[in-house]
Write a protein that holds these residues in place. Sequence first.
Motif, PDB file in Angstrom:
ATOM      1  N   ARG A   8     -12.138  22.694  27.929  1.00  0.00           N
ATOM      2  CA  ARG A   8     -10.905  22.316  28.558  1.00  0.00           C
ATOM      3  C   ARG A   8     -11.236  21.130  29.443  1.00  0.00           C
ATOM      4  NH1 ARG A   8      -9.636  28.197  29.634  1.00  0.00           N
ATOM      5  NH2 ARG A   8     -10.776  28.183  31.531  1.00  0.00           N
ATOM      6  N   GLU A 266      -3.938  23.281  28.775  1.00  0.00           N
ATOM      7  CA  GLU A 266      -4.912  23.965  29.545  1.00  0.00           C
ATOM      8  C   GLU A 266      -5.986  23.161  30.086  1.00  0.00           C
ATOM      9  OE1 GLU A 266      -5.513  28.598  28.803  1.00  0.00           O
ATOM     10  OE2 GLU A 266      -6.787  27.444  27.727  1.00  0.00           O
ATOM     11  N   VAL A 267      -6.329  23.418  31.390  1.00  0.00           N
ATOM     12  CA  VAL A 267      -7.422  22.564  31.983  1.00  0.00           C
ATOM     13  C   VAL A 267      -8.157  23.244  33.176  1.00  0.00           C
ATOM     14  CG1 VAL A 267      -6.153  20.369  31.829  1.00  0.00           C
ATOM     15  CG2 VAL A 267      -5.766  21.530  33.687  1.00  0.00           C
TER      16      VAL A 267
END
Length: 402
Positions: A8, A266-267
Amino acid sequence: MTGTRRSRPKFTREAATRLWLHRQGFDRPRGSAALGAPAFVDHLERTGALQLDSVNVVDRAHYLTLWSRFGSYDRARVDRWVYGDRLAYEYWGHEASILPISHLPLGRRRMRRFPPESWSGRAWWDEFATSTASMRRVLRRLRAEGPLESVDFQPRPAERKEKTDSFAWHQKEDRRSLDLLWHDGRVAVSGRRHFRCIYDVAERVYPDGPVASLTEFQDSWLLIGLSGCGIAPERHLVNYLTAPELNAAERRRVIARNLRKKRIVEVDVEGLRGPCYALPEHLEAIDHLPEPTGTTLICPFDSLLWQRKRAVELLDFEYAVEIYVPAAKRKYGYYVLPILHDGHLVRRLDPKLHRDRGLLEIRALHVEPDCATTADFGVKLDDAIADLANFLGAADIRMPAS
């Protein structure tokens, strides 16, 4: 930002905080942008809502929230934009709030689903709910007489012997019905007089328009929350908006659905327990956002502080409203305004406006531990306090003894 195809994207905590302050309108000095109608609507669209609150120790919450960003302005113009031009409307957002009119379809979905199924069978709801006869009586009066305040719905003779207290109006059925009709969308706030709500039937207040689907309504919890927060884990979005009210399973489904649709990504954020989420368009410029500058005072009901965990995890700032804490047990004061300086919450200020004397009293000033300030902090803080006094119409300022 760092990352590979297999991982990510990863951001520093400082980058996530810069994006958050940018979305909240705190990336530039107070007053550097004028508060016109477009800026007012943009603020509502970005943050999701302006919280309303009746406490008036300094000023009403929504006025003070706007001052924190735009400096002194004419309150009558804000009132006109909301109640005259209908650029916004009053309904449930975080709590009772001013919302952009573009979100009315979302409001209509909540209205149609009110009361939520989760309230059924709860003792407090059974006690608060009112009769169909009372609902009809309230609507009949509004249609016949036009806009009315809650005070116009005096208790019926049989109710006049009821014990009263600070929540006495809840014990009067028609006045409870007025509130419930506002929640279910048959009644709307058409204006305010000395902050008292003026109600009318909804068809004379709300413009015609669609109703959001249930999916759109549930998604708004996530999408509007990320609009105001930038990058956030799920726990930072819980109760940012309290409409819609979703349980943990529903929140997970909303997140999964929007990840599949690629409306969010998403991170990871260094030092922040994740995963975190963001709108892709907000990440495009994150590496180019300038460092926040300026000094201002933050309302206790500002959207920056709606999620207390977020303030702790990103700004190292623990905050609690102590209005309902007994005076002897308060740590900082009754209506404490955090001080934001160059992107950091560095101190707390406990003010009180004495309207009869035209005096803004600063009763206490608390310094945050291990929080450094620049050499010009004192000058900028004095300027912020003077601007607040001017906004409040106070000719004099009294600072606490050193």
